[in-house]
Design a protein around this motif. Sequence first.
Motif, PDB file in Angstrom:
ATOM      1  N   VAL A 136      13.551  17.362 -17.407  1.00 25.01           N
ATOM      2  CA  VAL A 136      14.416  17.469 -16.226  1.00 25.01           C
ATOM      3  C   VAL A 136      13.702  16.929 -14.988  1.00 25.01           C
ATOM      4  CG1 VAL A 136      15.666  19.050 -14.713  1.00 25.01           C
ATOM      5  CG2 VAL A 136      15.652  19.448 -17.181  1.00 25.01           C
ATOM      6  N   VAL A 137      12.431  17.274 -14.853  1.00 23.30           N
ATOM      7  CA  VAL A 137      11.647  16.758 -13.722  1.00 23.30           C
ATOM      8  C   VAL A 137      11.557  15.242 -13.791  1.00 23.30           C
ATOM      9  CG1 VAL A 137       9.380  16.751 -12.619  1.00 23.30           C
ATOM     10  CG2 VAL A 137      10.327  18.891 -13.513  1.00 23.30           C
ATOM     11  N   GLY A 138      11.380  14.713 -14.998  1.00 25.01           N
ATOM     12  CA  GLY A 138      11.284  13.271 -15.179  1.00 25.01           C
ATOM     13  C   GLY A 138      12.531  12.538 -14.723  1.00 25.01           C
ATOM     14  N   ALA A 139      13.704  13.156 -14.984  1.00 23.89           N
ATOM     15  CA  ALA A 139      14.954  12.514 -14.571  1.00 23.89           C
ATOM     16  C   ALA A 139      15.009  12.346 -13.052  1.00 23.89           C
ATOM     17  CB  ALA A 139      16.137  13.341 -15.060  1.00 23.89           C
ATOM     18  N   PHE A 140      14.563  13.384 -12.329  1.00 21.72           N
ATOM     19  CA  PHE A 140      14.567  13.278 -10.862  1.00 21.72           C
ATOM     20  C   PHE A 140      13.447  12.362 -10.358  1.00 21.72           C
ATOM     21  CE2 PHE A 140      17.042  17.150 -11.473  1.00 21.72           C
ATOM     22  CZ  PHE A 140      18.073  16.960 -10.564  1.00 21.72           C
ATOM     23  N   MET A 141      12.329  12.335 -11.075  1.00 20.76           N
ATOM     24  CA  MET A 141      11.245  11.423 -10.682  1.00 20.76           C
ATOM     25  C   MET A 141      11.683   9.963 -10.841  1.00 20.76           C
ATOM     26  SD  MET A 141       7.718  13.135 -12.112  1.00 20.76           S
ATOM     27  CE  MET A 141       6.796  11.704 -11.566  1.00 20.76           C
ATOM     28  N   GLN A 142      12.467   9.718 -11.882  1.00 14.66           N
ATOM     29  CA  GLN A 142      12.978   8.343 -12.075  1.00 14.66           C
ATOM     30  C   GLN A 142      13.802   7.907 -10.886  1.00 14.66           C
ATOM     31  OE1 GLN A 142      16.363   7.437 -12.638  1.00 14.66           O
ATOM     32  NE2 GLN A 142      16.358   5.684 -14.027  1.00 14.66           N
ATOM     33  N   GLU A 143      14.618   8.794 -10.373  1.00 15.08           N
ATOM     34  CA  GLU A 143      15.422   8.443  -9.202  1.00 15.08           C
ATOM     35  C   GLU A 143      14.547   8.237  -7.977  1.00 15.08           C
ATOM     36  OE1 GLU A 143      19.063   7.554  -7.355  1.00 15.08           O
ATOM     37  OE2 GLU A 143      18.401   7.697  -9.434  1.00 15.08           O
ATOM     38  N   ALA A 144      13.495   9.055  -7.869  1.00 13.54           N
ATOM     39  CA  ALA A 144      12.581   8.891  -6.741  1.00 13.54           C
ATOM     40  C   ALA A 144      11.899   7.524  -6.782  1.00 13.54           C
ATOM     41  CB  ALA A 144      11.548  10.013  -6.752  1.00 13.54           C
ATOM     42  N   ILE A 145      11.538   7.072  -7.978  1.00  9.93           N
ATOM     43  CA  ILE A 145      10.922   5.754  -8.131  1.00  9.93           C
ATOM     44  C   ILE A 145      11.896   4.667  -7.684  1.00  9.93           C
ATOM     45  CG2 ILE A 145      10.065   4.076  -9.811  1.00  9.93           C
ATOM     46  CD1 ILE A 145       8.976   6.493 -11.419  1.00  9.93           C
ATOM     47  N   ASP A 146      13.161   4.795  -8.091  1.00  7.02           N
ATOM     48  CA  ASP A 146      14.176   3.827  -7.677  1.00  7.02           C
ATOM     49  C   ASP A 146      14.298   3.792  -6.155  1.00  7.02           C
ATOM     50  OD1 ASP A 146      14.627   3.339 -10.309  1.00  7.02           O
ATOM     51  OD2 ASP A 146      16.565   4.354 -10.425  1.00  7.02           O
ATOM     52  N   VAL A 147      14.368   4.964  -5.551  1.00  2.00           N
ATOM     53  CA  VAL A 147      14.530   5.043  -4.097  1.00  2.00           C
ATOM     54  C   VAL A 147      13.343   4.384  -3.392  1.00  2.00           C
ATOM     55  CG1 VAL A 147      14.619   6.608  -2.130  1.00  2.00           C
ATOM     56  CG2 VAL A 147      16.013   7.076  -4.148  1.00  2.00           C
ATOM     57  N   VAL A 148      12.126   4.666  -3.863  1.00  5.37           N
ATOM     58  CA  VAL A 148      10.934   4.102  -3.236  1.00  5.37           C
ATOM     59  C   VAL A 148      10.950   2.578  -3.302  1.00  5.37           C
ATOM     60  CG1 VAL A 148       8.434   3.863  -3.467  1.00  5.37           C
ATOM     61  CG2 VAL A 148       9.473   6.128  -3.567  1.00  5.37           C
ATOM     62  N   SER A 149      11.251   2.020  -4.489  1.00  6.86           N
ATOM     63  CA  SER A 149      11.224   0.564  -4.639  1.00  6.86           C
ATOM     64  C   SER A 149      12.337  -0.099  -3.838  1.00  6.86           C
ATOM     65  CB  SER A 149      11.327   0.173  -6.117  1.00  6.86           C
ATOM     66  OG  SER A 149      12.534   0.641  -6.681  1.00  6.86           O
ATOM     67  N   ILE A 150      13.521   0.514  -3.794  1.00 11.41           N
ATOM     68  CA  ILE A 150      14.639  -0.086  -3.060  1.00 11.41           C
ATOM     69  C   ILE A 150      14.404  -0.007  -1.551  1.00 11.41           C
ATOM     70  CG2 ILE A 150      17.097   0.152  -2.529  1.00 11.41           C
ATOM     71  CD1 ILE A 150      17.458   1.071  -5.463  1.00 11.41           C
ATOM     72  N   LEU A 151      13.918   1.142  -1.087  1.00 11.31           N
ATOM     73  CA  LEU A 151      13.632   1.261   0.345  1.00 11.31           C
ATOM     74  C   LEU A 151      12.527   0.295   0.759  1.00 11.31           C
ATOM     75  CD1 LEU A 151      13.832   5.121   0.996  1.00 11.31           C
ATOM     76  CD2 LEU A 151      15.513   3.365   1.562  1.00 11.31           C
ATOM     77  N   TRP A 152      11.558   0.112  -0.128  1.00  7.06           N
ATOM     78  CA  TRP A 152      10.499  -0.862   0.187  1.00  7.06           C
ATOM     79  C   TRP A 152      11.082  -2.273   0.283  1.00  7.06           C
ATOM     80  CZ3 TRP A 152       5.630   0.383   1.576  1.00  7.06           C
ATOM     81  CH2 TRP A 152       4.741  -0.681   1.763  1.00  7.06           C
ATOM     82  N   ALA A 153      12.020  -2.590  -0.617  1.00  6.06           N
ATOM     83  CA  ALA A 153      12.666  -3.905  -0.575  1.00  6.06           C
ATOM     84  C   ALA A 153      13.418  -4.108   0.730  1.00  6.06           C
ATOM     85  CB  ALA A 153      13.615  -4.063  -1.758  1.00  6.06           C
ATOM     86  N   LEU A 154      13.989  -3.040   1.270  1.00  8.88           N
ATOM     87  CA  LEU A 154      14.746  -3.151   2.518  1.00  8.88           C
ATOM     88  C   LEU A 154      13.850  -3.441   3.721  1.00  8.88           C
ATOM     89  CD1 LEU A 154      17.422  -0.321   2.263  1.00  8.88           C
ATOM     90  CD2 LEU A 154      17.836  -2.773   2.391  1.00  8.88           C
ATOM     91  N   THR A 155      12.542  -3.215   3.585  1.00  5.77           N
ATOM     92  CA  THR A 155      11.659  -3.510   4.712  1.00  5.77           C
ATOM     93  C   THR A 155      11.587  -5.008   4.992  1.00  5.77           C
ATOM     94  OG1 THR A 155       9.657  -3.620   3.330  1.00  5.77           O
ATOM     95  CG2 THR A 155      10.251  -1.468   4.259  1.00  5.77           C
ATOM     96  N   ALA A 156      12.155  -5.835   4.106  1.00  9.74           N
ATOM     97  CA  ALA A 156      12.239  -7.281   4.379  1.00  9.74           C
ATOM     98  C   ALA A 156      13.098  -7.553   5.601  1.00  9.74           C
ATOM     99  CB  ALA A 156      12.796  -8.023   3.167  1.00  9.74           C
ATOM    100  N   MET A 157      13.889  -6.559   6.033  1.00 13.72           N
ATOM    101  CA  MET A 157      14.734  -6.728   7.210  1.00 13.72           C
ATOM    102  C   MET A 157      13.967  -6.533   8.515  1.00 13.72           C
ATOM    103  SD  MET A 157      18.070  -4.567   5.991  1.00 13.72           S
ATOM    104  CE  MET A 157      18.899  -4.882   7.542  1.00 13.72           C
ATOM    105  N   LEU A 158      12.791  -5.950   8.441  1.00 11.61           N
ATOM    106  CA  LEU A 158      12.067  -5.590   9.650  1.00 11.61           C
ATOM    107  C   LEU A 158      11.402  -6.800  10.282  1.00 11.61           C
ATOM    108  CD1 LEU A 158      10.436  -2.240   8.438  1.00 11.61           C
ATOM    109  CD2 LEU A 158      12.625  -2.584   9.606  1.00 11.61           C
ATOM    110  N   ASP A 159      11.020  -6.651  11.544  1.00 12.87           N
ATOM    111  CA  ASP A 159      10.479  -7.773  12.316  1.00 12.87           C
ATOM    112  C   ASP A 159       8.960  -7.801  12.359  1.00 12.87           C
ATOM    113  OD1 ASP A 159      13.013  -8.549  12.889  1.00 12.87           O
ATOM    114  OD2 ASP A 159      13.084  -7.600  14.860  1.00 12.87           O
ATOM    115  N   ARG A 160       8.311  -7.142  11.457  1.00 16.34           N
ATOM    116  CA  ARG A 160       6.854  -7.047  11.512  1.00 16.34           C
ATOM    117  C   ARG A 160       6.205  -8.422  11.465  1.00 16.34           C
ATOM    118  NH1 ARG A 160       6.125  -2.420   6.853  1.00 16.34           N
ATOM    119  NH2 ARG A 160       7.111  -0.698   7.963  1.00 16.34           N
ATOM    120  N   GLY A 161       5.360  -8.685  12.440  1.00 17.00           N
ATOM    121  CA  GLY A 161       4.563  -9.898  12.445  1.00 17.00           C
ATOM    122  C   GLY A 161       5.326 -11.177  12.704  1.00 17.00           C
ATOM    123  N   LEU A 162       6.589 -11.089  13.196  1.00 19.98           N
ATOM    124  CA  LEU A 162       7.379 -12.310  13.394  1.00 19.98           C
ATOM    125  C   LEU A 162       7.337 -12.730  14.854  1.00 19.98           C
ATOM    126  CD1 LEU A 162      10.396 -11.487  11.102  1.00 19.98           C
ATOM    127  CD2 LEU A 162       8.359 -12.801  10.583  1.00 19.98           C
TER     128      LEU A 162
END
Length: 654
Positions: A628-654
């Motif tokens: 059961v814990v693993g099922a929720f951890m899997q979702e946490a992994i998805d959230v982390v990777s997707i939110l990290w992908a969204l940082t491509a929208m930020l203006d860092r270093g531009l």
Amino acid sequence: MDKVLAFVKRVPMLWVVLACGAVMGLLWSNHEKEAHWVVTLLVAVALIDTLRGMIDDVRHGHVGVDILAVVAILSTLAVKQYWASWAVVLMLYSGDAIEQYAGAKAQGNLTALIKAAPQVANIETSQTGDDGPSDSDWRTVPVDQVRLGDRLVVKPGQTVPVDGELISPSATLDLSNINGEPMPRRLFKGARVMSGAVNGSGTFRMKATQLSKDSQYQRILTLVRSAQNSRAAVVKTADLLAVPFTVVAFIIACVAWIISAEPTRFAQVLVLATPCPLLIAAPVAYMAGSGRLAKAGVLIKTQDVIENLGRVSHIFFDKTGTLTVKRPRVTNVDMADGRGDGDGVDERHILAMAGAVEAFSVHVLANGIAAAGNQAQDDLRRSGLAAEDFRAQEVNEQSGDGVEGRVDGHLVRVGRLAFVSGGGSSPFGPLAPDEMAAYVALDGRLAARIVMKDVPRDDAADTIERLRRLGVNRLSMVTGDKEASARIIADQVGIDDVHAGLFPEDKAALIARASQEEPNQEPWWARWLSRFVGESVTKSITMMVGDGVNDAPVLAAADVGMAITDGTTTAASESAQAVIMNDDIACVPRAILIARRTKRVMLQAVVLGLGLATVGMLCAAFDLIPVVVGAFMQEAIDVVSILWALTAMLDRGL
């Protein structure tokens, strides 16, 4: 509330799963068997829905790897881990919700452009004066019903529906949707009015010169939709890499089951197996990058452009209108007698009168002289030497020679020396290689020479230097102009490699040869990651930047053709893979930075997500993570990777 309801409608199964979880919780203590049937029914519905989605993915050319989710749900049900089954189904649909949120967030800048598209037009039903008709004088129709020649009424705050010609004396327009121009632009009667511009204040009238489907904003929307619908090659490869990841997940799960002799281990491993960093994070990052480019004033046709932009190794610049300003600039006025004509006419008067006449001309130098003339008029008014604007009357242009008209009581001629002086000799010295001139006569007497130069853009040199700091050291100028004048501009902006006197086919051949050069050197880890996602790193990526006057075939010849426009040029944008809409050459290094950051963020999201998933599966194989814990951890992994992908929208270093 409306946003909440819209979200509920987009992911209805998520709320069904949550409701089923509440029912299971109520039944679990006294009616456990019924609770089991609730989750079994829920699993059956989820499996049917998931299988339909997999089939649809395959039909659209995507890899259907939801088999991991299907087997994980069935395996947890088989080992009677009912809450784990419910948790996996919950994670499945909450993942869909996160994907929709991330996709909408990533496409935000592109979607905003689409939403700003003109929808309706006010067609005038009776002709009135230039100040505008009353409310009863027009009818509102869908924009695609506008026909050529229709007279349109645009009210304050409305979007210009189609391209046209301004009929009213003046109008103030917000062009930020078209070219990112922050300040409203004042236009006058006869000026071109572009679709997508927003009327700032005061109702104005215009005549339609293009149908909706052919208007400027529709061209912008074509680019936007093309970028939205495309899938970068690296994203397609990421889809394929989800297959071996799935195989690895099954191998770990099977080995854990065989060694432990516990079927539960199989389920424990699979609930942590998530290919979402490949299937969702990669395309989200590239869509975020596309939106970030749009916000910076750069529209791309396909997401593959982002990959190529980040790896550009040789950039070719057109000279005139790209490295230089779009119109030659007046640098000085040489008076015929060195002092003036003795009647109070100085250089400012010459420019003001010549500019008033040239405002009616179509000659290549006319815009520069007209602009300098407007500035001279402002100076004269501030100095108290002119009470009102200089206005030209009885204007007549002789094609190839010049233009004449009456201004402030004088007969003013502007053009070639022979036309202006009646064949007399020039009292002026020779021009420099990068100079050009128009001669001015007042009342039949040669009065002055207006000297103009094709001068570099103010930020051209900084742009070239910034490209070098980014590691793009192969920079070339290609032009049809003479070698001497080309060298002068190249020296001023900092380009050493100059190819002058070229026809478009010569430029295309030069770019083709450059594509055979060695590519840019990248760090070993970047090369390894590029190969990991299936991207070739053995080819030199060429880029052509042009303003579109004669550059369309050359832009098409380069790996990345980038048209630099003010939102009105169309020839280049139709052949280019990327279009700078705000006429800002500084967007070239900015676009490369955004592309590199997008690629970097995508690779980070993929590696981070798959790394966490793999570590989690190994821990589950050793019974360190309950199912059961693993099922929720899997979702946490998805959230982390997707939110990290969204940082491509930020203006860092531009």
